[in-house]
Design a protein around this motif. Structure first.
Motif, mmCIF file in Angstrom:
data_model
loop_
_atom_site.group_PDB
_atom_site.id
_atom_site.type_symbol
_atom_site.label_atom_id
_atom_site.label_comp_id
_atom_site.label_asym_id
_atom_site.label_seq_id
_atom_site.Cartn_x
_atom_site.Cartn_y
_atom_site.Cartn_z
ATOM 1 N N SER A 1 35.019 -36.745 70.456
ATOM 2 C CA SER A 1 33.569 -36.525 70.543
ATOM 3 C C SER A 1 32.898 -36.415 69.171
ATOM 4 C CB SER A 1 33.275 -35.289 71.381
ATOM 5 O OG SER A 1 33.893 -34.188 70.774
ATOM 6 N N HIS B 1 33.463 -46.127 82.915
ATOM 7 C CA HIS B 1 33.279 -44.745 82.466
ATOM 8 C C HIS B 1 32.354 -44.688 81.259
ATOM 9 C CE1 HIS B 1 36.582 -43.678 85.023
ATOM 10 N NE2 HIS B 1 36.358 -42.406 84.753
ATOM 11 N N GLU B 2 32.479 -45.721 80.431
ATOM 12 C CA GLU B 2 31.779 -45.638 79.146
ATOM 13 C C GLU B 2 31.498 -47.026 78.587
ATOM 14 O OE1 GLU B 2 32.377 -42.376 75.933
ATOM 15 O OE2 GLU B 2 33.858 -43.900 75.482
ATOM 16 N N TYR C 1 24.587 -35.846 70.547
ATOM 17 C CA TYR C 1 24.481 -35.944 71.997
ATOM 18 C C TYR C 1 23.006 -36.072 72.385
ATOM 19 C CZ TYR C 1 25.241 -34.768 76.894
ATOM 20 O OH TYR C 1 25.286 -34.808 78.252
ATOM 21 N N ARG D 1 20.318 -37.102 75.798
ATOM 22 C CA ARG D 1 20.140 -37.520 77.202
ATOM 23 C C ARG D 1 19.292 -38.785 77.204
ATOM 24 N NH1 ARG D 1 17.973 -32.508 78.178
ATOM 25 N NH2 ARG D 1 16.095 -33.615 78.831
ATOM 26 N N ASN E 1 28.651 -42.443 80.174
ATOM 27 C CA ASN E 1 28.389 -42.146 78.768
ATOM 28 C C ASN E 1 28.276 -43.439 77.996
ATOM 29 O OD1 ASN E 1 28.515 -39.418 79.025
ATOM 30 N ND2 ASN E 1 30.641 -39.248 78.333
ATOM 31 N N VAL F 1 26.732 -39.783 71.479
ATOM 32 C CA VAL F 1 26.964 -40.026 72.905
ATOM 33 C C VAL F 1 25.625 -39.875 73.628
ATOM 34 C CG1 VAL F 1 28.077 -39.161 75.007
ATOM 35 C CG2 VAL F 1 29.369 -39.280 72.874
ATOM 36 N N LYS G 1 36.523 -49.021 80.242
ATOM 37 C CA LYS G 1 35.553 -48.911 79.146
ATOM 38 C C LYS G 1 35.094 -50.314 78.750
ATOM 39 C CE LYS G 1 36.979 -44.454 77.473
ATOM 40 N NZ LYS G 1 36.948 -43.486 76.387
ATOM 41 N N LYS H 1 23.957 -39.752 77.362
ATOM 42 C CA LYS H 1 24.340 -39.525 78.764
ATOM 43 C C LYS H 1 23.306 -40.152 79.685
ATOM 44 C CE LYS H 1 26.805 -37.470 81.864
ATOM 45 N NZ LYS H 1 28.160 -37.919 82.016
ATOM 46 N N TYR H 2 23.731 -41.102 80.500
ATOM 47 C CA TYR H 2 22.819 -41.745 81.465
ATOM 48 C C TYR H 2 22.995 -41.130 82.836
ATOM 49 C CZ TYR H 2 21.474 -45.198 78.045
ATOM 50 O OH TYR H 2 20.972 -45.795 76.923
ATOM 51 N N ARG I 1 28.249 -44.696 73.986
ATOM 52 C CA ARG I 1 28.520 -44.197 72.643
ATOM 53 C C ARG I 1 28.086 -45.241 71.627
ATOM 54 N NH1 ARG I 1 32.869 -40.385 71.234
ATOM 55 N NH2 ARG I 1 33.466 -40.161 73.388
#
Ligand code: IP8
Length: 263
Positions: free
Chosen positions: A255, A170-171, A197, A199, A235, A260, A8, A262-263, A237
């Motif tokens: 969460s 990951h993030e 959330y 996109r 992800n 968040v 991360k 999302k790519y 955040r």
């Protein structure tokens, strides 16, 4: 080579760790809180690899704005003063991180990153990988770097995107002073709704507040940059680091904290 690790990237925003209206001042209460959350999270997540990046806030942005208003560009004296200011901030932060037992190592970006003729930023990713493999936590920051025939500001956000992509993170957790992304500008509309959330392709439809302070741009710029770098499958955040426990919970994948993307 794709690294199969649980990595991360945490970007501590300059507006969270420094006071923007009082130059060269660290918010030690906030910094101490955040580093203790980082230490607690690392203890509880033995497989987690971490890269920490911090912004410039009342250090780097303050000095760059001062030189831009006097000479209109980053000259060699400005480069020197900015990198010095950022080194001071970085050293103070490092002391706090070491104080909670985190095995951190500072990687001053002006020593490893450079802008090329085509505008790309190059650096030796193997150095960072090796530190991670050997159990260290690299700490980088927004800095001034060499351009082809000029000096440039390289935002910590850009470094976060480059590392996340190149090191297979990951993030990315952007620790900011806002709760996340809203369906409309919360500074203008009291009924703005926090989004949990989003996109990445929906970002263009959102309205962002502009920061007049940062020489490296607003939240919009920060997030759109991921698309520019072709980041996929991770992800991102956005969390409010001024709320106690948010960073710890985010590192644990809770969460309910922030937004968040999302790519
Ligand atoms: O706050 C900018 O880094 P950022 C650093 O991450 C300087 O955009 C030197 C202004």
């Amino acid at each position: 080579m794709r690294y199969n690790w649980y990595l991360k990237v945490v970007k501590l925003g300059g507006s969270v760790i420094t006071l923007k209206d009082m130059p060269m001042t660290i918010r030690y209460d906030v910094v101490k809180q955040l580093v203790s959350e980082l230490a607690d999270a690392v203890k509880g997540l033995p497989d987690l690899k971490l890269v920490i990046i911090h912004g410039g806030g009342g250090f780097g942005h303050y000095v760059v704005r001062k030189c831009l208003s006097s000479s209109g560009r980053i000259d060699s004296m400005c480069f020197s003063e900015t990198s010095y200011a950022m080194t001071l901030l970085n050293t103070s932060l490092l002391k706090e991180l070491l104080g909670v037992g985190l095995p951190v190592v500072s990687i001053p970006p002006h020593t490893v990153f450079k802008a090329e003729v085509d505008g790309r930023v190059s650096y030796d990713k193997n150095l960072i990988i090796e530190y991670l493999v050997r159990g260290l936590i690299p700490v980088l920051y927004g800095d001034v770097v060499l351009g082809v025939d000029s000096f440039l500001v390289l935002s910590g956000d850009t470094i976060a995107w480059l590392l996340a992509k190149d090191l297979n993170a990951h993030e990315i957790i952007f620790v900011t002073d806002v709760d996340g992304l809203f369906d409309k500008d919360p500074k203008k509309y009291s009924d703005a709704r926090l989004l949990k959330y989003v996109r990445a392709d929906e970002l263009v439809n959102l309205e962002f507040s502009q920061s007049e302070y940062d020489v490296t741009g607003s939240m919009m710029f920060k997030l759109m940059e991921g698309l520019k770098h072709g980041v996929k499958g991770i992800n991102v955040r956005v969390v409010n680091g001024l709320v106690k426990g948010n960073l710890y919970k985010s590192l644990h994948g809770n969460s309910s904290i922030g937004t968040v993307i999302k790519y």
